[in-house]
Scaffold this motif. Structure first.
Motif, PDB file in Angstrom:
ATOM      1  N   VAL A  26       0.827  -1.204   0.000  1.00 43.28           N
ATOM      2  CA  VAL A  26       0.000   0.000   0.000  1.00 43.28           C
ATOM      3  C   VAL A  26       0.863   1.257   0.000  1.00 43.28           C
ATOM      4  CG1 VAL A  26      -1.738   1.307   1.294  1.00 43.28           C
ATOM      5  CG2 VAL A  26      -1.989  -1.169   1.013  1.00 43.28           C
ATOM      6  N   SER A  27       2.009   1.230   0.673  1.00 45.38           N
ATOM      7  CA  SER A  27       2.872   2.418   0.668  1.00 45.38           C
ATOM      8  C   SER A  27       3.484   2.667  -0.711  1.00 45.38           C
ATOM      9  CB  SER A  27       3.975   2.309   1.731  1.00 45.38           C
ATOM     10  OG  SER A  27       4.963   1.373   1.363  1.00 45.38           O
ATOM     11  N   VAL A  28       3.741   1.611  -1.458  1.00 45.60           N
ATOM     12  CA  VAL A  28       4.317   1.749  -2.796  1.00 45.60           C
ATOM     13  C   VAL A  28       3.247   2.065  -3.834  1.00 45.60           C
ATOM     14  CG1 VAL A  28       5.512   0.512  -4.670  1.00 45.60           C
ATOM     15  CG2 VAL A  28       6.285   0.243  -2.305  1.00 45.60           C
ATOM     16  N   HIS A  29       2.068   1.438  -3.723  1.00 45.42           N
ATOM     17  CA  HIS A  29       1.063   1.507  -4.790  1.00 45.42           C
ATOM     18  C   HIS A  29      -0.237   2.202  -4.404  1.00 45.42           C
ATOM     19  CE1 HIS A  29       3.580  -1.110  -7.199  1.00 45.42           C
ATOM     20  NE2 HIS A  29       3.676  -1.918  -6.170  1.00 45.42           N
ATOM     21  N   GLY A  30      -0.403   2.591  -3.165  1.00 46.59           N
ATOM     22  CA  GLY A  30      -1.596   3.315  -2.746  1.00 46.59           C
ATOM     23  C   GLY A  30      -2.877   2.537  -2.964  1.00 46.59           C
ATOM     24  N   ASP A  31      -3.890   3.213  -3.517  1.00 41.54           N
ATOM     25  CA  ASP A  31      -5.198   2.593  -3.743  1.00 41.54           C
ATOM     26  C   ASP A  31      -5.123   1.387  -4.672  1.00 41.54           C
ATOM     27  OD1 ASP A  31      -6.424   4.438  -2.103  1.00 41.54           O
ATOM     28  OD2 ASP A  31      -7.121   5.709  -3.747  1.00 41.54           O
ATOM     29  N   ARG A  32      -4.220   1.428  -5.640  1.00 45.11           N
ATOM     30  CA  ARG A  32      -4.068   0.271  -6.542  1.00 45.11           C
ATOM     31  C   ARG A  32      -3.634  -0.954  -5.747  1.00 45.11           C
ATOM     32  NH1 ARG A  32      -1.532   4.341 -10.199  1.00 45.11           N
ATOM     33  NH2 ARG A  32      -2.976   4.650 -11.930  1.00 45.11           N
ATOM     34  N   GLY A  33      -2.719  -0.764  -4.809  1.00 41.18           N
ATOM     35  CA  GLY A  33      -2.282  -1.868  -3.960  1.00 41.18           C
ATOM     36  C   GLY A  33      -3.415  -2.419  -3.121  1.00 41.18           C
ATOM     37  N   GLN A  34      -4.227  -1.527  -2.570  1.00 43.75           N
ATOM     38  CA  GLN A  34      -5.360  -1.948  -1.751  1.00 43.75           C
ATOM     39  C   GLN A  34      -6.370  -2.740  -2.576  1.00 43.75           C
ATOM     40  OE1 GLN A  34      -5.548  -1.516   1.669  1.00 43.75           O
ATOM     41  NE2 GLN A  34      -7.203  -2.995   1.400  1.00 43.75           N
ATOM     42  N   GLN A  35      -6.665  -2.270  -3.779  1.00 41.60           N
ATOM     43  CA  GLN A  35      -7.590  -2.993  -4.663  1.00 41.60           C
ATOM     44  C   GLN A  35      -7.038  -4.374  -5.006  1.00 41.60           C
ATOM     45  OE1 GLN A  35      -8.108   0.374  -7.625  1.00 41.60           O
ATOM     46  NE2 GLN A  35     -10.101  -0.640  -7.760  1.00 41.60           N
ATOM     47  N   CYS A  86      -0.766  -1.401 -12.679  1.00 43.68           N
ATOM     48  CA  CYS A  86      -2.193  -1.316 -12.395  1.00 43.68           C
ATOM     49  C   CYS A  86      -2.517  -2.317 -11.287  1.00 43.68           C
ATOM     50  CB  CYS A  86      -3.009  -1.624 -13.647  1.00 43.68           C
ATOM     51  SG  CYS A  86      -2.888  -3.338 -14.193  1.00 43.68           S
ATOM     52  N   TRP A  87      -3.704  -2.196 -10.719  1.00 45.68           N
ATOM     53  CA  TRP A  87      -4.022  -3.093  -9.607  1.00 45.68           C
ATOM     54  C   TRP A  87      -4.169  -4.537 -10.056  1.00 45.68           C
ATOM     55  CZ3 TRP A  87      -8.493  -5.926  -9.074  1.00 45.68           C
ATOM     56  CH2 TRP A  87      -9.616  -5.525  -9.790  1.00 45.68           C
ATOM     57  N   HIS A  88      -4.484  -4.770 -11.311  1.00 50.65           N
ATOM     58  CA  HIS A  88      -4.606  -6.140 -11.819  1.00 50.65           C
ATOM     59  C   HIS A  88      -3.235  -6.826 -11.823  1.00 50.65           C
ATOM     60  CE1 HIS A  88      -7.584  -3.530 -13.957  1.00 50.65           C
ATOM     61  NE2 HIS A  88      -8.395  -4.370 -13.343  1.00 50.65           N
ATOM     62  N   ALA A  89      -2.211  -6.107 -12.319  1.00 50.75           N
ATOM     63  CA  ALA A  89      -0.854  -6.664 -12.355  1.00 50.75           C
ATOM     64  C   ALA A  89      -0.304  -6.862 -10.941  1.00 50.75           C
ATOM     65  CB  ALA A  89       0.061  -5.746 -13.163  1.00 50.75           C
ATOM     66  N   ILE A  90      -0.629  -5.949 -10.037  1.00 53.58           N
ATOM     67  CA  ILE A  90      -0.212  -6.108  -8.642  1.00 53.58           C
ATOM     68  C   ILE A  90      -0.868  -7.348  -8.043  1.00 53.58           C
ATOM     69  CG2 ILE A  90      -0.244  -5.059  -6.338  1.00 53.58           C
ATOM     70  CD1 ILE A  90      -0.345  -2.290  -7.831  1.00 53.58           C
TER      71      ILE A  90
END
Length: 115
Positions: A26-35, A86-90
């Motif tokens: 989440v610190s690296v990717h923000g909302d994308r990480g959370q999703q 993107c959140w899909h790749a994460i």
């Protein structure tokens, strides 16, 4: 080691989503990480013989070789920056690192014809 490689290593070592790994993602990717974390928890990362698919809210997205077919990847992210995902790749990286993909022994290209 990049930030992405760092949290992937954390996950692989632990074999699960730990609080420290979640904080790092989440610190690296923000909302994308959370999703992405939510998608993995909901088992929306599907591994087929030919592709890995992430089931989104409106569509299914193909993630292959770290890239994704979504509009976010195409228009908003710098493809040359390995930290921008993107959140899909994460979600795919997370699921693969902790062995949490929903595996299907079939070809997605065959399944997609029915959708």
């Amino acid at each position: 080691m990049s930030a992405v490689e760092e949290w992937v290593s954390m996950l692989e070592a632990a074999g699960e989503l730990t609080p420290d790994a979640v904080d790092r993602i989440v610190s690296v990717h923000g909302d994308r990480g959370q999703q992405a974390i939510e998608a993995v928890g909901e088992r929306r990362v599907k591994a087929y013989r030919d592709f890995t698919i992430v089931v989104g809210h409106d569509d299914e997205y193909v993630v292959e070789d770290g890239g994704c077919t979504c509009a976010d990847s195409e228009y908003n992210l710098d493809a040359t920056d390995p930290e921008q995902l993107c959140w899909h790749a994460i979600a795919v990286r997370i699921a693969e690192a902790i062995e949490a993909t929903d595996d299907h022994d079939m070809w997605y290209s065959d399944v997609r014809d029915f959708l």
